[in-house]
Design a protein around this motif. Sequence first.
Motif, PDB file in Angstrom:
ATOM      1  N   ILE A  29       0.861  -1.192   0.000  1.00  0.00           N
ATOM      2  CA  ILE A  29       0.000   0.000   0.000  1.00  0.00           C
ATOM      3  C   ILE A  29       0.894   1.238   0.000  1.00  0.00           C
ATOM      4  CG2 ILE A  29      -1.763   1.289   1.272  1.00  0.00           C
ATOM      5  CD1 ILE A  29      -2.333  -1.411   2.777  1.00  0.00           C
ATOM      6  N   ILE A  30       0.590   2.202  -0.862  1.00  0.00           N
ATOM      7  CA  ILE A  30       1.262   3.502  -0.823  1.00  0.00           C
ATOM      8  C   ILE A  30       0.201   4.589  -0.697  1.00  0.00           C
ATOM      9  CG2 ILE A  30       2.491   5.230  -2.199  1.00  0.00           C
ATOM     10  CD1 ILE A  30       4.348   3.105  -3.193  1.00  0.00           C
ATOM     11  N   ILE A  31       0.381   5.459   0.290  1.00  0.00           N
ATOM     12  CA  ILE A  31      -0.479   6.628   0.485  1.00  0.00           C
ATOM     13  C   ILE A  31       0.417   7.870   0.406  1.00  0.00           C
ATOM     14  CG2 ILE A  31      -2.150   7.798   1.952  1.00  0.00           C
ATOM     15  CD1 ILE A  31      -3.095   5.034   1.147  1.00  0.00           C
ATOM     16  N   ASP A  32       0.218   8.677  -0.623  1.00  0.00           N
ATOM     17  CA  ASP A  32       0.990   9.905  -0.841  1.00  0.00           C
ATOM     18  C   ASP A  32      -0.018  11.044  -0.878  1.00  0.00           C
ATOM     19  OD1 ASP A  32       2.595  11.976  -1.675  1.00  0.00           O
ATOM     20  OD2 ASP A  32       3.548  10.870  -3.312  1.00  0.00           O
ATOM     21  N   MET A  33       0.060  11.956   0.094  1.00  0.00           N
ATOM     22  CA  MET A  33      -0.990  12.967   0.206  1.00  0.00           C
ATOM     23  C   MET A  33      -0.461  14.242   0.859  1.00  0.00           C
ATOM     24  SD  MET A  33      -3.173  11.313   3.336  1.00  0.00           S
ATOM     25  CE  MET A  33      -2.822  11.806   5.034  1.00  0.00           C
ATOM     26  N   GLY A  34      -1.222  15.307   0.694  1.00  0.00           N
ATOM     27  CA  GLY A  34      -0.854  16.576   1.301  1.00  0.00           C
ATOM     28  C   GLY A  34      -2.012  17.546   1.241  1.00  0.00           C
ATOM     29  N   CYS A  35      -1.945  18.573   2.081  1.00  0.00           N
ATOM     30  CA  CYS A  35      -3.008  19.579   2.126  1.00  0.00           C
ATOM     31  C   CYS A  35      -2.415  20.972   1.966  1.00  0.00           C
ATOM     32  CB  CYS A  35      -3.773  19.495   3.439  1.00  0.00           C
ATOM     33  SG  CYS A  35      -2.833  19.976   4.908  1.00  0.00           S
ATOM     34  N   ILE A  36      -3.301  21.934   1.754  1.00  0.00           N
ATOM     35  CA  ILE A  36      -2.955  23.346   1.777  1.00  0.00           C
ATOM     36  C   ILE A  36      -3.609  23.967   3.008  1.00  0.00           C
ATOM     37  CG2 ILE A  36      -3.093  25.564   0.579  1.00  0.00           C
ATOM     38  CD1 ILE A  36      -3.456  24.035  -2.024  1.00  0.00           C
ATOM     39  N   LYS A  37      -2.823  24.712   3.762  1.00  0.00           N
ATOM     40  CA  LYS A  37      -3.357  25.403   4.937  1.00  0.00           C
ATOM     41  C   LYS A  37      -2.732  26.799   4.991  1.00  0.00           C
ATOM     42  CE  LYS A  37      -5.492  25.991   8.890  1.00  0.00           C
ATOM     43  NZ  LYS A  37      -6.960  26.229   8.925  1.00  0.00           N
ATOM     44  N   ASP A  38      -3.584  27.816   4.968  1.00  0.00           N
ATOM     45  CA  ASP A  38      -3.111  29.208   4.999  1.00  0.00           C
ATOM     46  C   ASP A  38      -2.107  29.482   3.888  1.00  0.00           C
ATOM     47  OD1 ASP A  38      -4.701  29.625   7.249  1.00  0.00           O
ATOM     48  OD2 ASP A  38      -3.085  29.089   8.624  1.00  0.00           O
ATOM     49  N   GLY A  39      -2.334  28.868   2.736  1.00  0.00           N
ATOM     50  CA  GLY A  39      -1.509  29.147   1.567  1.00  0.00           C
ATOM     51  C   GLY A  39      -0.268  28.302   1.422  1.00  0.00           C
ATOM     52  N   TYR A  40      -0.002  27.397   2.373  1.00  0.00           N
ATOM     53  CA  TYR A  40       1.214  26.586   2.320  1.00  0.00           C
ATOM     54  C   TYR A  40       0.887  25.091   2.313  1.00  0.00           C
ATOM     55  CZ  TYR A  40       4.034  30.707   2.584  1.00  0.00           C
ATOM     56  OH  TYR A  40       4.615  31.905   2.261  1.00  0.00           O
ATOM     57  N   CYS A  41       1.759  24.344   1.658  1.00  0.00           N
ATOM     58  CA  CYS A  41       1.486  22.939   1.342  1.00  0.00           C
ATOM     59  C   CYS A  41       2.212  21.976   2.276  1.00  0.00           C
ATOM     60  CB  CYS A  41       1.926  22.626  -0.093  1.00  0.00           C
ATOM     61  SG  CYS A  41       1.074  23.583  -1.354  1.00  0.00           S
ATOM     62  N   SER A  42       1.622  20.797   2.394  1.00  0.00           N
ATOM     63  CA  SER A  42       2.296  19.656   3.011  1.00  0.00           C
ATOM     64  C   SER A  42       2.317  18.519   2.006  1.00  0.00           C
ATOM     65  CB  SER A  42       1.596  19.225   4.300  1.00  0.00           C
ATOM     66  OG  SER A  42       0.243  18.854   4.045  1.00  0.00           O
ATOM     67  N   ASP A  43       3.169  17.531   2.283  1.00  0.00           N
ATOM     68  CA  ASP A  43       3.333  16.392   1.374  1.00  0.00           C
ATOM     69  C   ASP A  43       4.020  15.285   2.172  1.00  0.00           C
ATOM     70  OD1 ASP A  43       3.629  14.708  -0.786  1.00  0.00           O
ATOM     71  OD2 ASP A  43       5.047  15.974  -1.872  1.00  0.00           O
ATOM     72  N   MET A  44       3.445  14.102   2.158  1.00  0.00           N
ATOM     73  CA  MET A  44       4.009  12.984   2.911  1.00  0.00           C
ATOM     74  C   MET A  44       3.588  11.682   2.250  1.00  0.00           C
ATOM     75  SD  MET A  44       3.464  11.913   6.947  1.00  0.00           S
ATOM     76  CE  MET A  44       1.684  12.062   6.840  1.00  0.00           C
ATOM     77  N   THR A  45       4.472  10.694   2.297  1.00  0.00           N
ATOM     78  CA  THR A  45       4.148   9.357   1.790  1.00  0.00           C
ATOM     79  C   THR A  45       4.484   8.326   2.859  1.00  0.00           C
ATOM     80  OG1 THR A  45       4.737  10.045  -0.458  1.00  0.00           O
ATOM     81  CG2 THR A  45       4.506   7.685  -0.062  1.00  0.00           C
ATOM     82  N   ARG A  46       3.574   7.383   3.035  1.00  0.00           N
ATOM     83  CA  ARG A  46       3.839   6.231   3.872  1.00  0.00           C
ATOM     84  C   ARG A  46       3.442   4.970   3.109  1.00  0.00           C
ATOM     85  NH1 ARG A  46       6.539   9.353   6.032  1.00  0.00           N
ATOM     86  NH2 ARG A  46       6.575  10.002   8.235  1.00  0.00           N
ATOM     87  N   SER A  47       4.167   3.900   3.391  1.00  0.00           N
ATOM     88  CA  SER A  47       3.915   2.606   2.754  1.00  0.00           C
ATOM     89  C   SER A  47       3.559   1.577   3.818  1.00  0.00           C
ATOM     90  CB  SER A  47       5.154   2.146   1.974  1.00  0.00           C
ATOM     91  OG  SER A  47       5.393   2.984   0.860  1.00  0.00           O
TER      92      SER A  47
END
Length: 349
Positions: free
Chosen positions: A206-224
Amino acid sequence: MRIQAIQQSMAELGVRRFLISDPKAIEYVLGKRFHVSERFLACLFQDEEVVLFLNRLFPYENEAIEIVRFHDIDDPTLLLTQRLNGPDLSIDRQFASGFLLKCLKHRPDLNVSDGSFIVDRIRARKSKDEQAKMLLASQINDAVMGEVVDRLRVGVSEVDIAAFIRRRFDELADGVSFDPIVAFGSSTADPHAQCQDRKLEEGMPIIIDMGCIKDGYCSDMTRSFSLKKPWNQEIYDTVKEANLAGIRAVKPGVRLSEIDYAARKVIEEKGYGACFIHRLGHGIGTDVHEPFDVSGVSDVVAFEGMVFSIEPGIYLEGQGGVRIEDLVLVTEDGCDVLNAYPKSNEVLP
């Protein structure tokens, strides 16, 4: 303040004229995103003046700069070239070739060079306020990853999990920073797998690669992960060690290519070098992919305030893959990892 930073950077590099055409970079400098589609948009820094070339269809006022407005029937490249007070012009890499060719037709004497680094290095150095916003976005990402893991059970589909991620980021943040990558089974061998109606089964990678925007700035993370039993423990352990090796290599003064090598070496020594088919990471900020690339060909040197990803992976075609991604903030003597979600629970109950 960012206008002054551009002007200072130009002075340090001996650049008299710099043209920004990337709407994302213009937003970073002026605080306004223009959605002009195929129309001309550019911001000229020339000596002490700042001039925005903007179609009249897009109302905007800014007392700190001059705005040259034009109609659809006008030739904005002519207006630009008439404004230039000399032949040397640095442009960003996004300046459309069609517009550039018109500029050269109007001014055959133009000496054009790539000035992307002028704005890139300013965007790459995050202020304390930007760092705090990026940490918050990553904390939200951590929380939603925990909720996602609770839903990884036999029979759930990739599209179901992706829809849940979008919904939670709409509720907790300002939406997703990119389309979530949710991959089960053999589709995990594709680093940019498209979500399908594939159902999760025991033992699947399983691979989950996701991120959000909060107050104009991004996140990005992947876990397997894998469900109930390991898919390939050796590969998981190798990717995890490569991730940690890359993080350990991060500090000011180190070339980004050396950080890539530190992680890649771990994978190569285990015999999987040919299966690590992408760069180690990318810059991130107001956009999920920003300069600079963390790759084997990058000669950029890490400096305090940079934020970029460390995301090694091993992909076996037709079988599956593992990727582990964290965001790191370069500090005075090393780095801080913005993600806190653990990497030790790869086998889910």
